[in-house]
Motif scaffolding. Structure first.
Motif, PDB file in Angstrom:
ATOM      1  N   GLY A 157       0.828  -1.212   0.000  1.00 45.67           N
ATOM      2  CA  GLY A 157       0.000   0.000   0.000  1.00 45.67           C
ATOM      3  C   GLY A 157       0.861   1.261   0.000  1.00 45.67           C
ATOM      4  N   ASP A 158       0.208   2.399   0.140  1.00 41.52           N
ATOM      5  CA  ASP A 158       0.877   3.710   0.094  1.00 41.52           C
ATOM      6  C   ASP A 158       1.330   4.094   1.501  1.00 41.52           C
ATOM      7  OD1 ASP A 158       1.631   6.349  -0.113  1.00 41.52           O
ATOM      8  OD2 ASP A 158      -0.016   6.914  -1.453  1.00 41.52           O
ATOM      9  N   VAL A 159       2.608   3.792   1.815  1.00 43.46           N
ATOM     10  CA  VAL A 159       3.075   4.025   3.189  1.00 43.46           C
ATOM     11  C   VAL A 159       3.231   5.521   3.489  1.00 43.46           C
ATOM     12  CG1 VAL A 159       4.168   1.770   3.483  1.00 43.46           C
ATOM     13  CG2 VAL A 159       5.524   3.674   2.600  1.00 43.46           C
ATOM     14  N   ALA A 160       3.547   6.324   2.474  1.00 43.16           N
ATOM     15  CA  ALA A 160       3.669   7.773   2.713  1.00 43.16           C
ATOM     16  C   ALA A 160       2.311   8.346   3.117  1.00 43.16           C
ATOM     17  CB  ALA A 160       4.199   8.475   1.466  1.00 43.16           C
ATOM     18  N   ALA A 161       1.251   7.883   2.455  1.00 43.57           N
ATOM     19  CA  ALA A 161      -0.106   8.356   2.809  1.00 43.57           C
ATOM     20  C   ALA A 161      -0.482   7.908   4.219  1.00 43.57           C
ATOM     21  CB  ALA A 161      -1.127   7.822   1.796  1.00 43.57           C
TER      22      ALA A 161
END
Length: 356
Positions: free
Chosen positions: A341-345
């Motif tokens: 998934g989008d870890v920064a988000a």
């Protein structure tokens, strides 16, 4: 009382972070970039693979200088170019067991690294606020049950802890010898064990839990009975930013600060692993479990906690997320990572909820 979550102060401020590619450094960069700060980082290549810094979406949003804190000339060059108003010194060799394997490197990095950054601050009048981040392990550990206060003797036992005690003393000497006569405020912050998503270090319990859980193998626990104060990584980072801001605005806030969780969040490693497994098993099909493999190992303190009354009384500070919440937030991040998934988000969501 101060608003400890006021990040708007950092908009447009020039901030230099050493050790920015590490676990805490990566989270700190993300917070400051989101807040609109002009961020320069100076650090070695990321210390782990995978590396949080490479996945937290900072490419092109800050100036990342890859360099060794022991290389004073390179550091001076980066410093002169950045002209920082605020300096947050996190660069260190941070692992106790590694310090037994390589004590000279540990001392060079943690002691001479501090001398080098202090020299840069001394030689650049642009700096208004300097914070040296050390550790709860700087104190002479008497294995007693109450928390250490800022005026207790400094005498870390192992090379890592001792080198950080030395780093404190270097900072103190520079403060007395030079900084008191300059327009710069200087503090050190002594923080306890941090946990959170994106830590992939060896020899740390939460990354060990995550790696085993990704692989579906039991977590190997070396010492389930040792008690540590655990806090989510955003807790000390919020405190560092609060101290750096306060002393920037008024020098009376400079000093030495313990940054740790409340007493109820001092837990055994066994309880931590139980809590991790329970949280992981709620969100993942891969089931987590653990086994006790006590190995004796080199000397590490069995019991260590901080008295954080000074931070609380000075700033009205108190921890936001308790131990269970810190584990849940860590598991949330590792689960996003495990599912590509989008870890920064995920980081931004957690930062916004924490500081909101």
């Amino acid at each position: 009382m101060m608003n400890r979550t006021d990040l708007s102060f950092y908009r447009g401020k020039r901030v230099l972070i050493t050790g920015h590619t590490g676990f805490k450094g990566s989270w700190l960069c993300r917070i400051l970039v989101n807040a609109g700060a002009v961020v320069t980082g100076y650090s070695l290549e990321p210390p782990t693979n995978p590396a949080l810094f490479d996945m937290c979406g900072l490419e092109g949003k800050m100036n990342s200088v890859i360099g060794d804190i022991r290389d004073s000339e390179h550091l001076k060059e980066a410093f002169a170019k950045a002209q920082p108003e605020i300096v947050l010194h996190l660069a260190a060799q941070p692992i106790v067991r590694d310090s037994y394997k390589n004590p000279v490197y540990t001392y060079e990095t943690n002691v001479m690294g501090t001398v080098n950054i202090c020299e840069c601050v001394r030689q650049n009048a642009c700096v208004k606020s300097f914070l040296n981040v050390t550790t709860d392990k700087v104190y002479e550990n008497k294995e007693w049950v109450w928390g250490y206060r800022e005026d207790e003797p400094l005498d870390g036992y192992d090379p890592y802890s001792n080198s950080k005690s030395c780093s404190e003393l270097v900072t103190h000497s520079y403060k007395n010898s030079f900084f008191n006569d300059m327009d710069v405020a200087v503090s050190t912050a002594r923080a306890g064990n941090v946990i959170g998503g994106g830590d992939f270090a060896n020899d740390r319990i939460v990354p060990d839990c995550a790696r085993a859980s990704f692989a579906g193998t039991p977590i190997v626990v070396r010492n389930p009975h040792s008690t540590r104060p655990y806090q989510h990584v955003l807790e000390p980072l919020a405190a560092y930013l609060m101290i750096a801001k306060a002393q920037y605005e008024d020098k009376k806030y400079q000093g030495y600060y313990n940054v740790g969780p409340d007493e109820s969040d001092c837990v055994t490693t066994g309880r931590l692993v139980d809590t991790f497994c329970e949280a992981w098993n709620k969100v993942s099909d891969k089931k987590a479990s653990w086994i006790n493999k006590y190995d004796g190992g080199p000397h590490e303190a069995n019991f260590l906690k901080l008295d954080c009354s000074k931070l609380k009384s000075t700033f009205g500070w108190k921890p936001r997320w308790n131990f269970d919440e810190a584990i849940n937030r860590s598991v949330e991040w590792y689960n996003v990572y495990d599912n590509n998934g989008d870890v920064a988000a995920c980081m931004d969501r957690q930062i916004n909820e924490f500081f909101g």
